[in-house]
Design an enzyme around this catalytic site. Structure first.
Site, PDB file in Angstrom:
ATOM      1  N   HIS A  53       0.783  -1.267  -0.177  1.00  0.00           N
ATOM      2  CA  HIS A  53      -0.033  -0.073   0.026  1.00  0.00           C
ATOM      3  C   HIS A  53       0.715   1.198  -0.058  1.00  0.00           C
ATOM      4  O   HIS A  53       2.002   1.252   0.579  1.00  0.00           O
ATOM      5  CB  HIS A  53      -0.791  -0.092   1.395  1.00  0.00           C
ATOM      6  CG  HIS A  53      -1.935  -1.097   1.310  1.00  0.00           C
ATOM      7  ND1 HIS A  53      -3.163  -0.680   1.954  1.00  0.00           N
ATOM      8  CD2 HIS A  53      -2.021  -2.346   0.596  1.00  0.00           C
ATOM      9  CE1 HIS A  53      -3.943  -1.755   1.619  1.00  0.00           C
ATOM     10  NE2 HIS A  53      -3.263  -2.689   1.105  1.00  0.00           N
ATOM     11  N   GLU A  55       0.899   3.962   1.850  1.00  0.00           N
ATOM     12  CA  GLU A  55       1.168   4.402   3.205  1.00  0.00           C
ATOM     13  C   GLU A  55       2.458   3.443   3.920  1.00  0.00           C
ATOM     14  O   GLU A  55       3.429   3.783   4.256  1.00  0.00           O
ATOM     15  CB  GLU A  55       0.100   4.210   4.136  1.00  0.00           C
ATOM     16  CG  GLU A  55      -0.933   5.203   3.779  1.00  0.00           C
ATOM     17  CD  GLU A  55      -2.068   4.489   2.856  1.00  0.00           C
ATOM     18  OE1 GLU A  55      -3.402   4.782   3.242  1.00  0.00           O
ATOM     19  OE2 GLU A  55      -1.959   3.583   2.079  1.00  0.00           O
ATOM     20  N   CYS A  86      -3.015   0.260   7.296  1.00  0.00           N
ATOM     21  CA  CYS A  86      -2.435   1.122   7.101  1.00  0.00           C
ATOM     22  C   CYS A  86      -2.529   2.224   8.326  1.00  0.00           C
ATOM     23  O   CYS A  86      -1.755   2.905   8.826  1.00  0.00           O
ATOM     24  CB  CYS A  86      -2.453   2.082   5.790  1.00  0.00           C
ATOM     25  SG  CYS A  86      -1.914   1.059   4.420  1.00  0.00           S
TER      26      CYS A  86
END
Length: 170
Positions: A53, A55, A86
């Site tokens: 992801h 993040e 996240c």
């Protein structure tokens, strides 16, 4: 242009990199003392990795720059409200502030479904600002999913036609 808008535009640039790969266009930057120290964009399908992801990638890069897992005094800018993984990583990294572009009513854990970032039960809470360049962040996501639906529709029709051709063979 505000400081938040300036850095959200940088996160949007990261989201566009994900878009170019055919990934859900989510981008993130982490700022420390007015300098970007971590950048990331969604690469789950490209890397075949659940953890890829925006993040998480940005947190990893920022931690290397800071030479510490603690990202105190840092501000994280993300184009879409973080998921549970996240949001948890942001809390664990002790990020001071998180600035969110678009909210995610189906999976967001920065205030939509849950608010992991500001839970008083944790030993760290994140200061959160929401809706920075929200329309721009939403529009790239809407365009991506509209194109994806159109692509899926075309591919489904092509599969049907191919199957019809196969069924005609004696």
């Amino acid at each position: 242009m505000t400081q938040d808008e300036k850095y959200m535009k940088e996160a949007i640039k990261q989201a566009k990199k994900a878009y170019a790969l055919g990934e859900v266009p989510i981008g993130c930057v982490i700022v420390y003392r007015d300098k970007i120290i971590g950048r990331g964009y969604n690469r789950r399908n490209t890397d075949r990795n659940t953890l890829a992801h925006a993040e998480i990638t940005a947190i990893n890069k920022a931690s290397r720059v800071m030479k510490d897992w603690r990202l105190e005094e840092c501000t994280l800018y993300v184009t879409l409200e973080p998921c549970q993984m996240c949001a948890g990583a942001i809390v664990q990294a002790r990020v001071t502030e998180t600035v969110i572009g678009a909210m995610n009513p189906k999976a967001g854990c920065g205030g939509s479904i849950l608010n992991i970032l500001e839970m008083q039960e944790f030993n760290h809470q994140v200061i959160v600002r929401r809706g920075v360049l929200e329309e721009e962040c939403q529009s790239i996501l809407k365009r991506f999913f509209q194109e994806l639906r159109e692509r899926n529709k075309i591919e489904k029709q092509q599969r049907r036609e191919k199957q019809a051709d196969v069924n005609k063979i004696p």
